[in-house]
Scaffold this active site. Structure first.
Site, PDB file in Angstrom:
ATOM      1  N   GLU A  10       4.636  -9.680   0.363  1.00  0.00           N
ATOM      2  CA  GLU A  10       4.092  -9.348  -0.671  1.00  0.00           C
ATOM      3  C   GLU A  10       4.575 -10.362  -1.842  1.00  0.00           C
ATOM      4  OE1 GLU A  10       2.166  -6.893  -1.244  1.00  0.00           O
ATOM      5  OE2 GLU A  10       2.563  -6.055   0.706  1.00  0.00           O
ATOM      6  N   TYR A  16       4.552  -3.157  -8.648  1.00  0.00           N
ATOM      7  CA  TYR A  16       3.445  -3.208  -7.603  1.00  0.00           C
ATOM      8  C   TYR A  16       4.317  -3.486  -6.168  1.00  0.00           C
ATOM      9  CZ  TYR A  16       0.730  -5.161  -3.938  1.00  0.00           C
ATOM     10  OH  TYR A  16       0.230  -5.228  -2.494  1.00  0.00           O
ATOM     11  N   ASP A  37      -2.897  -2.623  -7.242  1.00  0.00           N
ATOM     12  CA  ASP A  37      -2.894  -4.104  -7.215  1.00  0.00           C
ATOM     13  C   ASP A  37      -4.331  -4.370  -7.686  1.00  0.00           C
ATOM     14  OD1 ASP A  37      -4.769  -3.756  -4.955  1.00  0.00           O
ATOM     15  OD2 ASP A  37      -3.833  -5.394  -3.851  1.00  0.00           O
TER      16      ASP A  37
END
Ligand code: SF4
Length: 362
Positions: free
Chosen positions: A61, A144, A162
């Protein structure tokens, strides 16, 4: 992210009866057609007893912010090979982490990654905390990433949003409030649709829909499982969403000096804080609104400096940088002499590599 009741948009009210079908169709599509990614545990993997590895998910991520899956994947594999656990990453030297990160850009992210690993080693016994709220407190983990990790790794019902999700949701509602101001609004519209029973799969499914079907240009609406409820599809103008306020990136200018000798180039370390912090660079001028009028005044030492034919151009998030490159042969000077053949062993960002390449070409 809790869904703010109160000011509910008409489009949101119209969509609410469709929510169960939106969820079930998206999850069925994900089960059959979602992407297989190296860090992802797909439903069939879970059925076979596999579980998401928070360290691997976290690395992916952080790396995927601002870059693509094909570009990030070799870095993700290299990190896991070199440092298979968060403890091993925490124990690594920061320069080694920055060197392994070189080419991914946004180096503050690499420094935060290392800081975060050390915090998890020192304060969490080497285990990631398991809630969105606790994850949010860690360095480099924003809303996020916290929502994504909590949903994927710990099955918490979060709202993952996102850029892909913003696009899909803006089209679904034909929401024309412009980004970036409409971020909260779009997150609020996304929240009631998120599936609380399979939050990780739902979030990944929606991101996949955005990445593969509801693409920025030429969305494949006829093959989209959400077309039955999508307002932009009905209106025939999905590419009009999301609306974005266009900003011109300012250009900044400067000059750098490549002193080369015996297959090596002289570099210096940038300050640890700020842009490209802790990375290596060619000595150079400050960056301003115009090229320096007398750049050679700023050369690190007297040499027979030759200006390369073309400047090097590099795009940062908030500005573009144009650098004149001067080259000279000779040794001496303070800094670190780095062999051209071993540049991957050093924390050298793309900008510096581009300028060195320019100096070598001339
Ligand atoms: S129908 Fe088209 S615009 Fe609407 S969500 Fe699907 S791909 Fe996107």
């Amino acid at each position: 992210m809790p869904y703010a009741e109160g000011k509910v948009k008409r489009s949101d009210m119209n969509l609410r009866p469709h929510i169960p079908r939106l969820r079930s169709k998206l999850l069925a599509w994900y089960d059959s057609s979602g992407r297989t990614l190296p860090w992802r545990i797909r439903p069939e993997d879970r059925d076979a007893g596999e579980q998401a590895n928070p360290y691997a998910v976290w690395l992916s991520e952080i790396m995927l912010q601002q870059t693509t899956v094909p570009h990030a994947t070799p870095y993700w594999e290299a990190f896991l090979t070199k440092w298979p656990t968060v403890r091993e990453l925490a124990d690594a030297a920061q320069d080694d982490v920055l060197a392994a990160w070189a080419g991914l850009g946004y180096y503050a992210r690499a420094r935060n990654l290392h800081k975060c690993a050390q915090l998890i080693r020192d304060q969490y016994s080497g285990e990631f905390p398991q809630t969105e709220q606790a994850l949010l407190k860690l360095p480099g983990i924003g809303p996020y990433t916290a929502a994504t990790m909590a949903a994927i790794c710990f099955n918490e019902a979060t709202n993952i949003v996102d850029g892909n999700v913003e696009r899909v949701i803006a089209r679904l509602h034909a929401e024309d409030a412009p980004l970036p101001k409409s971020k909260k609004l779009l997150a609020g519209l996304a929240a009631p649709i998120a599936d609380p029973d399979r939050p990780g799969d739902y979030g990944q499914a929606l991101m996949d829909l955005g990445a593969t079907i509801c693409t920025p240009r030429g969305p494949d609406c006829p093959n989209c499982v959400w077309s039955f409820a999508c307002q932009a599809f009905k209106d025939g103008n999905p590419e009009d969403y999301p609306v974005k306020i266009k900003k011109n990136r300012p250009i900044r200018y400067g000059a750098v000096f490549a002193l080369m000798h015996d297959g090596r180039v002289l570099l210096r370390k940038r300050p640890d804080d700020g842009l490209l912090g802790g990375m290596l660079e060619l000595p150079g001028t400050d960056w301003g609104d115009a090229y320096p009028e007398t750049p050679l005044m700023f050369a690190p030492m007297k040499r027979n400096w030759e200006k390369c034919d073309a400047p090097v151009k590099h795009v940062f998030t908030h500005f573009e940088l144009w650098l004149e490159v001067f080259r000279a042969e000779g040794d001496g000077g303070a800094g670190l002499w780095v062999p051209f053949d071993d540049m991957t062993d050093y924390p050298i960002p793309s900008l510096t590599k581009k300028a060195i390449l320019q100096a070598l070409k001339n």
